[in-house]
Design an enzyme around this catalytic site. Structure first.
Site, PDB file in Angstrom:
ATOM      1  N   GLU A 167       0.810   4.301  49.385  1.00  0.00           N
ATOM      2  CA  GLU A 167       0.841   5.714  48.990  1.00  0.00           C
ATOM      3  C   GLU A 167       2.004   6.074  48.070  1.00  0.00           C
ATOM      4  OE1 GLU A 167       0.641   8.166  52.491  1.00  0.00           O
ATOM      5  OE2 GLU A 167      -1.231   7.288  53.178  1.00  0.00           O
ATOM      6  N   GLU A 352      -6.335   3.143  55.830  1.00  0.00           N
ATOM      7  CA  GLU A 352      -5.942   4.108  56.862  1.00  0.00           C
ATOM      8  C   GLU A 352      -7.001   5.185  56.969  1.00  0.00           C
ATOM      9  OE1 GLU A 352      -2.089   5.991  56.500  1.00  0.00           O
ATOM     10  OE2 GLU A 352      -1.148   4.091  55.931  1.00  0.00           O
TER      11      GLU A 352
HETATM   12  O1  IFM Z   1       1.667   8.169  59.276  1.00  0.00           O
HETATM   13  C1  IFM Z   1       1.221   8.244  57.963  1.00  0.00           C
HETATM   14  C2  IFM Z   1       1.313   6.891  57.289  1.00  0.00           C
HETATM   15  O2  IFM Z   1       2.608   6.387  57.317  1.00  0.00           O
HETATM   16  C3  IFM Z   1       0.888   7.010  55.849  1.00  0.00           C
HETATM   17  N1  IFM Z   1      -0.382   7.653  55.722  1.00  0.00           N
HETATM   18  C4  IFM Z   1      -0.612   8.875  56.454  1.00  0.00           C
HETATM   19  C5  IFM Z   1      -0.219   8.705  57.904  1.00  0.00           C
HETATM   20  C6  IFM Z   1      -0.457  10.017  58.677  1.00  0.00           C
HETATM   21  O3  IFM Z   1       0.291  11.043  58.128  1.00  0.00           O
END
Ligand code: IFM
Length: 446
Positions: A167, A352
């Site tokens: 990210e 994710e």
């Molecule tokens: O916890 C975070 C993760 O580190 C990166 N993506 C989003 C998740 C939830 O906010």
């Protein structure tokens, strides 16, 4: 959903975490300070004064955590490496104890039959590099390449799946733009320079990792969302286009050889003097896969223009998670379709996806989390639909394996399919985790 959704035979079922969010042991075995150590130790930066000093104590409890993963039947585990464990000062002198920790972890995973997916950078920059200017400085991208080279040399005989960055949008625009994340700066020029140097470091590192691990797969993970206008009015449509440019195209376009999107270069109005000749060629080096982190959609609203007099979408009434994020599985389908048809990405992993809800341990010691289960189930149904439409989606990593340190929100938000009691470090498999175990076993969402 009316019938069972069976996934392709080789579909990879996984779970994800990140170093600072679970490891703890913030100053053990020679580890250097990271920007998140510094930030969380600064009063007022993190909710409740929480820090990652101990977190889930995964640094000491990793054998137990691997056993848990094995009992879930996970095919793959995505975790990140803490750069300051490997290079306490960011570059030059390697800390062998840091490499040993990840060597043991990787060996333990392979012994358990779990494929490691390594993220090289999930936000814990060595503080020493921040002291030299951090990501707005090109030298940090150079230091990253030394780090990526060292780690891929050490682990590349066993780790075959590499994610350069997690990210970059968040590192750049939340870390250096609005200041909610470490290092807490609020400067658009710094944020844009950071975004550029992260992607440049990515481009340089891809070649380096490939040299060290010729049979490996290398990619990058982006947080992406569709952005929709709150109304059909021109102002809201322009706001949605801006949000899409900021969140999605600013990264997707240069990674795919299209350069920075002109509308956004104009909108940011920055001199972008950090871009050097050939940088864009470096950034667009082809990758083996794209990692997609998807949680919600965005609804864009311009400042109200009364003259347009058009009704706006009311979205607050919908289902909202503890993060205040709308539950919108259709957005995942839309996003995957767009990535496939617009960018022709060779392979995609959902690296994710998951949700924070309030979890309560019942008197009988169980944790029932039907909302999280339903969230994951509906997103898997959207993923299944995307595969049926031709998207080369290869796997799914639930966020997260276990409850952990949710950045500026500390321990107040729980995303795990495993509950963590932070007092005792006891792990309890939630009902969503039991359900996910069955999904993996049957390769089917029931
Ligand atoms: O916890 C975070 C993760 O580190 C990166 N993506 C989003 C998740 C939830 O906010």
């Amino acid at each position: 959903m009316t019938h069972n959704l069976t996934f392709p035979q080789d579909f990879l079922w996984g779970a994800a975490t990140a170093s600072y969010q679970i490891e703890g042991a913030w100053n053990e075995d020679g580890k250097g300070e990271s920007i998140w150590d510094r930030f969380s130790h600064t009063p007022g930066k993190v909710f409740n004064g929480d820090t990652g000093d101990v977190a889930c104590d995964h640094y000491h409890r990793w054998p137990e955590d691997i056993a848990l993963m094995k009992s879930l039947g996970l095919h793959a585990y995505r975790f990140s490496i803490a750069w300051p464990r490997i290079f306490p000062a960011g570059r030059d002198a390697v800390n062998p104890a840091g490499l040993d920790f990840y060597n043991r972890l990787v060996d333990g995973l392979l012994e358990a039959g779990i494929t490691p997916f390594v993220t090289l950078y999930h936000w814990d920059l060595p503080q020493a590099l921040q002291d030299e200017g951090g990501w707005p400085a090109r030298s940090t991208a150079e230091a990253y390449v030394e780090y990526a080279d060292t780690v891929s040399r050490a682990l590349g005989d066993r780790v075959k799946n590499w994610i350069t960055f997690n990210e970059p949008w968040v590192s750049a625009f939340i870390g250096y733009g609005d200041g909610r994340h470490a290092p807490g700066h609020t400067d658009l020029h710094e944020a844009l320079a950071t975004a550029h140097h992260l992607m440049l470091a990515h481009g340089w590192a891809v070649s380096q990792i490939r040299a060290n691990c010729p049979d490996g797969q290398v990619g990058i993970t982006l947080n992406l969302s569709p952005h929709m206008p709150a109304s059909p009015g021109t102002a809201d449509r322009a706001a949605a286009r801006f949000a899409d440019g900021h969140n999605n195209r600013w990264f997707l376009d240069p990674l795919h050889g299209r350069g920075y999107p002109c509308d956004m270069v104009d909108a940011f109005g920055d001199a972008m003097d950090f871009v050097q000749p050939e940088d864009l060629d470096t950034i667009s080096v082809p990758v083996d896969f794209l990692g997609v982190n998807y949680y919600t959609r965005g609804i864009a609203r311009a400042a109200i223009d009364e003259s347009e007099n058009v009704p706006r979408t009311v979205f607050r009434g919908g289902e909202i998670t503890e993060m205040d994020w709308e539950v919108y599985p259709a957005g995942l389908y839309d996003l995957l379709g767009r990535l496939h048809f617009d960018y022709r990405i060779p392979a995609i992993y959902i690296t994710e996806n998951g949700a924070a809800f309030k979890d309560v341990v019942s008197p009988d010691g169980t944790v029932d989390d039907p909302q999280r289960l339903s969230y994951i189930k509906r997103h898997l149904a959207a993923a299944h639909r995307a595969i049926a439409a031709g998207v080369p989606l290869k796997g799914y990593f639930v966020w997260s394996l276990m409850d952990n340190f949710e950045w500026d929100k500390g321990y107040s938000k729980r995303f795990g399919i495993v509950y963590v009691d932070y007092q005792t470090q006891q792990r309890i498999l939630k009902s969503s985790g039991k359900w996910y175990r069955q999904v993996i076993q049957e390769n089917t969402v029931l």
